[in-house]
Write a protein that holds these residues in place. Structure first.
Motif, mmCIF file in Angstrom:
data_model
loop_
_atom_site.group_PDB
_atom_site.id
_atom_site.type_symbol
_atom_site.label_atom_id
_atom_site.label_comp_id
_atom_site.label_asym_id
_atom_site.label_seq_id
_atom_site.Cartn_x
_atom_site.Cartn_y
_atom_site.Cartn_z
ATOM 1 N N ALA B 242 32.610 -8.162 66.160
ATOM 2 C CA ALA B 242 31.225 -8.100 66.649
ATOM 3 C C ALA B 242 30.735 -6.658 66.672
ATOM 4 O O ALA B 242 29.585 -6.379 66.332
ATOM 5 N N ALA B 243 31.624 -5.736 67.043
ATOM 6 C CA ALA B 243 31.219 -4.338 67.139
ATOM 7 C C ALA B 243 30.733 -3.841 65.786
ATOM 8 O O ALA B 243 29.738 -3.117 65.683
ATOM 9 N N ARG B 244 31.464 -4.273 64.715
ATOM 10 C CA ARG B 244 31.052 -3.824 63.396
ATOM 11 C C ARG B 244 29.709 -4.423 63.003
ATOM 12 O O ARG B 244 28.835 -3.753 62.452
ATOM 13 N N ARG B 245 29.564 -5.728 63.329
ATOM 14 C CA ARG B 245 28.301 -6.378 62.938
ATOM 15 C C ARG B 245 27.141 -5.830 63.758
ATOM 16 O O ARG B 245 26.047 -5.637 63.244
ATOM 17 N N VAL B 246 27.400 -5.533 65.037
ATOM 18 C CA VAL B 246 26.345 -4.977 65.897
ATOM 19 C C VAL B 246 25.890 -3.631 65.336
ATOM 20 O O VAL B 246 24.699 -3.335 65.273
ATOM 21 N N ARG B 247 26.848 -2.855 64.875
ATOM 22 C CA ARG B 247 26.471 -1.547 64.345
ATOM 23 C C ARG B 247 25.576 -1.704 63.122
ATOM 24 O O ARG B 247 24.590 -0.998 62.937
ATOM 25 N N ARG B 248 25.980 -2.709 62.290
ATOM 26 C CA ARG B 248 25.163 -2.937 61.091
ATOM 27 C C ARG B 248 23.743 -3.345 61.471
ATOM 28 O O ARG B 248 22.768 -2.853 60.920
ATOM 29 N N ARG B 249 23.654 -4.265 62.445
ATOM 30 C CA ARG B 249 22.321 -4.738 62.887
ATOM 31 C C ARG B 249 21.503 -3.566 63.412
ATOM 32 O O ARG B 249 20.314 -3.432 63.097
ATOM 33 N N SER B 253 18.005 -1.892 62.345
ATOM 34 C CA SER B 253 16.838 -1.815 63.223
ATOM 35 C C SER B 253 16.265 -0.407 63.262
ATOM 36 O O SER B 253 15.081 -0.220 63.525
ATOM 37 N N ALA B 254 17.120 0.598 62.983
ATOM 38 C CA ALA B 254 16.607 1.967 62.953
ATOM 39 C C ALA B 254 15.559 2.110 61.860
ATOM 40 O O ALA B 254 14.685 2.959 61.931
ATOM 41 N N GLY B 255 15.664 1.275 60.814
ATOM 42 C CA GLY B 255 14.710 1.334 59.723
ATOM 43 C C GLY B 255 13.390 0.647 60.049
ATOM 44 O O GLY B 255 12.364 0.930 59.455
ATOM 45 N N GLU B 256 13.435 -0.270 61.039
ATOM 46 C CA GLU B 256 12.197 -0.970 61.387
ATOM 47 C C GLU B 256 11.258 -0.024 62.113
ATOM 48 O O GLU B 256 11.663 0.655 63.054
ATOM 49 N N ALA B 335 19.096 0.098 72.843
ATOM 50 C CA ALA B 335 19.872 -0.256 71.646
ATOM 51 C C ALA B 335 21.117 0.607 71.524
ATOM 52 O O ALA B 335 22.190 0.125 71.153
ATOM 53 N N ALA B 336 20.974 1.909 71.856
ATOM 54 C CA ALA B 336 22.140 2.799 71.726
ATOM 55 C C ALA B 336 23.257 2.342 72.663
ATOM 56 O O ALA B 336 24.436 2.326 72.286
ATOM 57 N N GLY B 339 25.100 -0.670 71.289
ATOM 58 C CA GLY B 339 26.164 -0.320 70.321
ATOM 59 C C GLY B 339 27.374 0.238 71.031
ATOM 60 O O GLY B 339 28.516 -0.088 70.695
ATOM 61 N N GLY B 340 27.129 1.109 72.035
ATOM 62 C CA GLY B 340 28.256 1.692 72.773
ATOM 63 C C GLY B 340 29.054 0.622 73.484
ATOM 64 O O GLY B 340 30.294 0.651 73.494
ATOM 65 N N LEU B 341 28.356 -0.369 74.079
ATOM 66 C CA LEU B 341 29.056 -1.441 74.783
ATOM 67 C C LEU B 341 29.912 -2.248 73.811
ATOM 68 O O LEU B 341 31.054 -2.615 74.120
ATOM 69 N N ALA B 342 29.349 -2.508 72.617
ATOM 70 C CA ALA B 342 30.107 -3.290 71.638
ATOM 71 C C ALA B 342 31.405 -2.555 71.265
ATOM 72 O O ALA B 342 32.485 -3.160 71.208
ATOM 73 N N ARG B 343 31.291 -1.255 71.065
ATOM 74 C CA ARG B 343 32.501 -0.473 70.709
ATOM 75 C C ARG B 343 33.499 -0.462 71.865
ATOM 76 O O ARG B 343 34.696 -0.589 71.677
ATOM 77 N N ARG B 344 32.951 -0.331 73.080
ATOM 78 C CA ARG B 344 33.839 -0.261 74.246
ATOM 79 C C ARG B 344 34.577 -1.582 74.421
ATOM 80 O O ARG B 344 35.784 -1.621 74.715
ATOM 81 N N LEU B 345 33.839 -2.695 74.206
ATOM 82 C CA LEU B 345 34.481 -4.011 74.350
ATOM 83 C C LEU B 345 35.588 -4.173 73.316
ATOM 84 O O LEU B 345 36.665 -4.700 73.611
ATOM 85 N N ALA B 346 35.330 -3.690 72.077
ATOM 86 C CA ALA B 346 36.357 -3.793 71.038
ATOM 87 C C ALA B 346 37.595 -2.989 71.437
ATOM 88 O O ALA B 346 38.736 -3.427 71.231
ATOM 89 N N ARG B 347 37.344 -1.821 72.036
ATOM 90 C CA ARG B 347 38.469 -0.975 72.444
ATOM 91 C C ARG B 347 39.268 -1.650 73.563
ATOM 92 O O ARG B 347 40.494 -1.699 73.539
#
Lengths: 207, 352
Positions: B242-249, B253-256, B335-336, B339-347
């Protein structure tokens, strides 16, 4: 909301089945990192050894091809041996002495024995050159030095047959004799007369 | 020139009276036959002799047995070793300081090695085994009997000092070469030089291969444990995936330019929220709602460290999906931070 209300039958999470306990996983992770670090050190030292060997082998090839190159202090004993051989083949015995000392001090026993043997050979060859032109006084110390080097080579490797053979040749040129241990007394005149030289002159009157 | 007069020189040596006339030449060494029984092969050494009791001994030394190899067939430069079995009275010990030192014993004999083994006390005696390694440098012109001289050892019990004598040993040496070569100059033809050899690289190559192989295996194991390529985390690591997919999403979104202009469900932020929810569902094994969080975190203490952020995530998604207001959701969990939460959860998931 109804979609959220459907609760599938509870099943154990897969991770609890497929993965070991956290403490074991942490230990495995550290063990893997340790193995990785150790193997990196191993690769590094092996690469360093190979680089050194390649540099020394290049020097050995150059010396064998007849190009003299002074060796730095980082050169390995095999390269020093190559330079020793280079100097000995050209009769530069005095220059060869520190190189011989370096090989004997740093080389493996077999290499040290080979270096001593080659040095002794060069000395004996030079002594034979002196003998050919009748310079016996110049030859005797060279034969003695050669014998000493053969002996040191044989002390390192008693099964060094070439050293035994050439030592035998040197021994027949200038024989070993016991030291006169007279406890400070003067040797008797007969002994002095018999021992006045190691090398007999050219025998006259023999067939 | 050499061929003409050097053989004469050698002949002179052979015929010369010098070599034969030397008073200390070992040819005259008297061999005591009673001590010269050690002609057995090395494999089955026989006692070469008993020690003659030292006159001043007065007890102390019980036996000194010399085990020697064959007593013939030696040439210049050969090494041989003697084994001496020593038995003393139990009160006595051998004086290690009185042992011979490795040295040139005579001009032709080198004592290379002296090693003493203390065998301790048994059978009512103090026993030692002494190894003496010799090397002969005599160059005989014909077979010649030489003698290794006796070795004197000393034993003491603190007050008395007695001597133990390792008997002399005689052996036969043979010439290495014929007296004069078949061809002229043959007698002075040296064996060739050893020469230089290249540095062997086999050992370093083997080390490189072994260390490299071990390193690759360790790297593979590390990749497996961390969920790196090619060991993509599957169902067992929902948060890592999920962390990887969240980062991609979120990157998308940065482009929107303006996320509020799109519908909430098509926004990248909402998609990233959904990815995390799916990871929670997969981790729990069922659909996870905000009300189930307490039980879920109690079952996974590893994730409890991130409990406040997880609650904010659920609050934000409630705002986004039920309040239909992405912007307010973003103030609750930018949003930032998502992403940080997703990485933290993966860790946290990796640590268990």
């Amino acid at each position: 909301m109804s979609a959220f209300a459907i609760v599938p039958p509870p099943r154990p999470a897969r991770r609890s089945l497929s993965l070991p306990r956290p403490s074991v996983r942490r230990f495995l992770l550290w063990a893997t990192l340790a193995v990785l670090a150790a193997s990196l050190i191993g690769v590094g030292t092996a690469g360093w050894r190979l680089a050194r060997a390649a540099r020394d082998n290049a020097a050995i090839d150059a010396l064998a091809a007849g190009r003299d190159l002074p060796l730095g202090p980082a050169a390995g004993p095999e390269a020093a041996m190559a330079r020793l051989h280079f100097l000995l083949l050209r009769g530069r015995l005095d220059e060869a002495r520190p190189v011989l000392a370096a090989v004997v001090a740093r080389g493996a026993p077999a290499l040290a024995a080979a270096a001593l043997y080659d040095t002794a050979n060069a000395r004996l060859r030079k002594a034979l050159e002196h003998l050919e032109v009748g310079q016996i006084d110049a030859a005797i110390p060279l034969v003695r030095l050669a014998k000493d080097s053969y002996r040191r080579a044989l002390l390192i490797d008693p099964s060094f047959w070439d050293a035994k053979y050439n030592l035998d040749i040197a021994m027949r040129l200038v024989r070993d004799f016991p030291q006169l241990d007279q406890d400070g007394e003067e040797p008797p005149p007969e002994a002095a007369k018999r021992l006045w030289t190691d090398l007999p002159g050219i025998p006259k009157g023999l067939p | 020139m050499r061929a003409r007069w050097l053989p004469c020189l050698i002949a002179g040596l052979l015929a010369g009276p010098l070599a034969a006339a030397f008073p200390a030449a070992p040819a005259r060494a008297q061999v005591d036959t009673s001590r010269d029984t050690g002609t057995g092969e090395e494999a089955a050494p026989a006692p070469a002799g008993e020690a003659a009791p030292a006159p001043a001994a007065g007890g102390g030394v019980r036996a000194v047995d010399l085990y020697a190899p064959r007593a013939f067939g030696y040439v210049l430069g050969d090494a041989f070793s003697h084994q001496v079995e020593i038995a003393l009275d139990p009160a006595f010990t051998l004086d290690a300081a009185a042992l011979p030192r490795p040295r040139a014993v005579t001009y032709w004999l080198e004592l290379r090695e002296v090693r003493l083994e203390d065998l301790g006390r048994h059978d009512g005696a103090r026993r030692y085994r002494l190894h003496l390694g010799y090397q002969t440098f005599y160059a005989p012109l014909e077979p010649k009997r030489l003698e290794v001289p006796a070795v004197m050892l000393a034993a003491t019990d603190g007050t008395r000092r007695v001597e133990a004598r390792v008997p002399a040993w005689s052996f036969l040496m043979s010439p290495l070469r014929e007296v004069s070569g078949a061809a002229p100059g043959e007698a002075l033809r040296l064996r060739p030089d050893a020469g230089a050899r290249p540095v062997p690289t086999g050992g370093a190559l083997a080390q490189l291969a072994a260390a490299g192989g071990a390193g690759l295996l360790a790297l593979a194991a590390l990749a497996f444990q961390m969920g790196w390529w090619p060991f993509r985390p599957g169902a067992s690591r929902p948060f890592a995936a999920a962390a990887r997919r969240v980062r991609r999403r979120l990157d998308a979104s940065a482009g929107e330019m303006d996320s509020s202009s799109t519908s909430p469900h098509s926004s990248s932020y909402a998609a990233a929220l959904l990815e995390l929810h799916r990871a929670f569902d997969a981790s729990a094994g069922r659909r996870l709602l905000a009300d189930d969080l307490d039980g879920f975190l109690a079952a996974r203490p590893g994730l409890a460290a991130a409990a406040p952020e997880i609650r904010r995530l659920f609050a934000a998604s409630r705002l986004a999906f039920f309040g239909e207001n992405i912007d307010i959701a973003k103030t609750c969990l930018p949003a930032a931070e998502l992403g940080g939460l997703a990485r933290r959860l993966a860790r946290l998931e990796r640590r268990g």
